[in-house]
Design a protein around this motif. Structure first.
Motif, PDB file in Angstrom:
ATOM      1  N   LEU A 281     -42.364 -31.691 -15.526  1.00  0.00           N
ATOM      2  CA  LEU A 281     -42.274 -30.399 -16.197  1.00  0.00           C
ATOM      3  C   LEU A 281     -42.624 -29.267 -15.249  1.00  0.00           C
ATOM      4  O   LEU A 281     -43.644 -29.291 -14.577  1.00  0.00           O
ATOM      5  CB  LEU A 281     -43.223 -30.365 -17.397  1.00  0.00           C
ATOM      6  CG  LEU A 281     -43.269 -29.036 -18.153  1.00  0.00           C
ATOM      7  CD1 LEU A 281     -41.936 -28.750 -18.816  1.00  0.00           C
ATOM      8  CD2 LEU A 281     -44.370 -29.061 -19.190  1.00  0.00           C
ATOM      9  N   THR A 282     -41.724 -28.291 -15.216  1.00  0.00           N
ATOM     10  CA  THR A 282     -41.936 -27.086 -14.417  1.00  0.00           C
ATOM     11  C   THR A 282     -41.567 -25.900 -15.281  1.00  0.00           C
ATOM     12  O   THR A 282     -40.532 -25.909 -15.941  1.00  0.00           O
ATOM     13  CB  THR A 282     -41.051 -27.091 -13.154  1.00  0.00           C
ATOM     14  OG1 THR A 282     -41.340 -28.267 -12.399  1.00  0.00           O
ATOM     15  CG2 THR A 282     -41.309 -25.866 -12.302  1.00  0.00           C
ATOM     16  N   THR A 283     -42.423 -24.883 -15.289  1.00  0.00           N
ATOM     17  CA  THR A 283     -42.086 -23.622 -15.944  1.00  0.00           C
ATOM     18  C   THR A 283     -41.660 -22.660 -14.844  1.00  0.00           C
ATOM     19  O   THR A 283     -42.430 -22.347 -13.955  1.00  0.00           O
ATOM     20  CB  THR A 283     -43.280 -23.067 -16.742  1.00  0.00           C
ATOM     21  OG1 THR A 283     -43.662 -24.041 -17.722  1.00  0.00           O
ATOM     22  CG2 THR A 283     -42.899 -21.767 -17.445  1.00  0.00           C
ATOM     23  N   PHE A 284     -40.416 -22.221 -14.921  1.00  0.00           N
ATOM     24  CA  PHE A 284     -39.830 -21.395 -13.877  1.00  0.00           C
ATOM     25  C   PHE A 284     -39.993 -19.915 -14.180  1.00  0.00           C
ATOM     26  O   PHE A 284     -40.074 -19.509 -15.334  1.00  0.00           O
ATOM     27  CB  PHE A 284     -38.345 -21.727 -13.714  1.00  0.00           C
ATOM     28  CG  PHE A 284     -38.121 -23.111 -13.186  1.00  0.00           C
ATOM     29  CD1 PHE A 284     -38.193 -23.366 -11.820  1.00  0.00           C
ATOM     30  CD2 PHE A 284     -37.850 -24.164 -14.044  1.00  0.00           C
ATOM     31  CE1 PHE A 284     -37.985 -24.645 -11.322  1.00  0.00           C
ATOM     32  CE2 PHE A 284     -37.641 -25.446 -13.555  1.00  0.00           C
ATOM     33  CZ  PHE A 284     -37.717 -25.681 -12.199  1.00  0.00           C
ATOM     34  N   GLU A 285     -39.991 -19.095 -13.106  1.00  0.00           N
ATOM     35  CA  GLU A 285     -40.150 -17.654 -13.233  1.00  0.00           C
ATOM     36  C   GLU A 285     -39.022 -17.007 -14.018  1.00  0.00           C
ATOM     37  O   GLU A 285     -39.152 -15.906 -14.518  1.00  0.00           O
ATOM     38  CB  GLU A 285     -40.280 -17.002 -11.851  1.00  0.00           C
ATOM     39  CG  GLU A 285     -39.048 -17.112 -10.982  1.00  0.00           C
ATOM     40  CD  GLU A 285     -38.951 -18.388 -10.152  1.00  0.00           C
ATOM     41  OE1 GLU A 285     -38.071 -18.456  -9.292  1.00  0.00           O
ATOM     42  OE2 GLU A 285     -39.746 -19.330 -10.357  1.00  0.00           O
TER      43      GLU A 285
ATOM     44  N   GLN B 280     -35.942 -25.789 -21.944  1.00  0.00           N
ATOM     45  CA  GLN B 280     -36.294 -24.988 -23.119  1.00  0.00           C
ATOM     46  C   GLN B 280     -36.590 -23.569 -22.657  1.00  0.00           C
ATOM     47  O   GLN B 280     -37.329 -23.368 -21.696  1.00  0.00           O
ATOM     48  CB  GLN B 280     -37.532 -25.583 -23.792  1.00  0.00           C
ATOM     49  CG  GLN B 280     -38.079 -24.767 -24.931  1.00  0.00           C
ATOM     50  CD  GLN B 280     -39.374 -25.354 -25.472  1.00  0.00           C
ATOM     51  OE1 GLN B 280     -39.823 -26.423 -25.068  1.00  0.00           O
ATOM     52  NE2 GLN B 280     -39.984 -24.647 -26.399  1.00  0.00           N
ATOM     53  N   THR B 281     -36.006 -22.593 -23.340  1.00  0.00           N
ATOM     54  CA  THR B 281     -36.307 -21.198 -23.026  1.00  0.00           C
ATOM     55  C   THR B 281     -37.674 -20.851 -23.596  1.00  0.00           C
ATOM     56  O   THR B 281     -37.946 -21.114 -24.767  1.00  0.00           O
ATOM     57  CB  THR B 281     -35.234 -20.267 -23.627  1.00  0.00           C
ATOM     58  OG1 THR B 281     -33.978 -20.594 -23.034  1.00  0.00           O
ATOM     59  CG2 THR B 281     -35.555 -18.808 -23.367  1.00  0.00           C
ATOM     60  N   VAL B 282     -38.529 -20.264 -22.755  1.00  0.00           N
ATOM     61  CA  VAL B 282     -39.861 -19.866 -23.209  1.00  0.00           C
ATOM     62  C   VAL B 282     -40.040 -18.358 -23.244  1.00  0.00           C
ATOM     63  O   VAL B 282     -40.960 -17.854 -23.869  1.00  0.00           O
ATOM     64  CB  VAL B 282     -40.976 -20.531 -22.371  1.00  0.00           C
ATOM     65  CG1 VAL B 282     -40.995 -22.042 -22.624  1.00  0.00           C
ATOM     66  CG2 VAL B 282     -40.829 -20.232 -20.895  1.00  0.00           C
ATOM     67  N   ARG B 283     -39.167 -17.618 -22.538  1.00  0.00           N
ATOM     68  CA  ARG B 283     -39.207 -16.155 -22.614  1.00  0.00           C
ATOM     69  C   ARG B 283     -37.930 -15.583 -22.026  1.00  0.00           C
ATOM     70  O   ARG B 283     -37.254 -16.217 -21.220  1.00  0.00           O
ATOM     71  CB  ARG B 283     -40.431 -15.579 -21.920  1.00  0.00           C
ATOM     72  CG  ARG B 283     -40.556 -15.846 -20.459  1.00  0.00           C
ATOM     73  CD  ARG B 283     -41.940 -15.438 -19.912  1.00  0.00           C
ATOM     74  NE  ARG B 283     -42.136 -15.933 -18.585  1.00  0.00           N
ATOM     75  CZ  ARG B 283     -41.768 -15.300 -17.479  1.00  0.00           C
ATOM     76  NH1 ARG B 283     -41.207 -14.125 -17.552  1.00  0.00           N
ATOM     77  NH2 ARG B 283     -41.972 -15.840 -16.296  1.00  0.00           N
TER      78      ARG B 283
END
Length: 144
Positions: free
Chosen positions: A102-106, A126-129
Motif C-alpha cells: 500500500l502506497t498513498t500517492f501525492e 482508491q481515490t482518497v482526495r
C-alpha cells in the motif's frame, strides 16, 4: 455508436492471455468480483464485466499470444475500487501476491500492486482526495 450484444460496450478492453481460461475466469471472479458475460468455446475466450463500466477479455495462448513469463512484466491493469484494503484482502485470500505494498500517492490515490497466479499485474486503487495535477508536478492537458 452502434451497440452489439456480443461485444462489451466499453471504449478500452484489455485482452489478457492465460494458460487456462476457465481457471482464470473462476479466479478473477473470486479475487476481484468480476462477472463472466460471454463464453466463447469451453476454453478459448471469455468476456468479463468489471464493475459498472469496465471489461476485460481472457483468452488462451496461441497465434502469437503468450502468457506472461517470469523475470518481468509487460503490462498492468488498474482497477478503481471503493475500498482498496477490502479489495486487496479479498484478492490475497484468493492467492494474489503483493508486488508493491500500500502506497498513498501525492496525486490522491491509495494503491496496491498485485500479481495473479498467471503473472498478470493488477493495481487496485482508491481515490482518497481530489488533487490538481499542478500540485504534484503534473500538467492537465485536457479535461475529462
Amino acid at each position: 455508436m452502434l451497440t452489439n450484444r456480443s461485444a462489451s460496450p466499453v471504449t478500452v478492453t484489455p485482452v489478457l492471455v492465460y494458460p487456462d481460461v476457465r481457471a482464470a475466469v473462476a479466479w478473477l471472479a473470486e479475487a476481484f468480483g468480476f462477472g463472466e458475460r460471454v463464453r466463447i468455446g469451453e476454453s478459448h475466450r471469455a468476456q468479463l464485466r468489471v464493475g459498472d463500466d469496465g471489461a476485460v477479455v481472457i483468452t488462451e495462448g496461441g497465434n502469437g499470444r503468450r502468457v506472461p513469463q517470469p523475470g518481468g512484466t509487460s503490462h498492468q491493469v488498474k482497477i478503481r475500487v471503493p475500498d482498496v484494503d477490502a479489495a486487496v484482502a479479498r484478492a490475497q485470500a484468493a492467492g494474489a501476491l503483493v508486488i508493491e505494498p500500500l502506497t498513498t500517492f501525492e496525486y490522491g490515490e491509495r494503491s496496491w500492486l498485485l500479481e495473479d497466479p498467471a503473472r498478470h499485474r493488477w493495481e487496485l486503487t482508491q481515490t482518497v482526495r481530489d488533487v490538481d495535477p499542478a500540485d504534484w508536478g503534473g500538467v492537465a492537458v485536457a479535461p475529462w
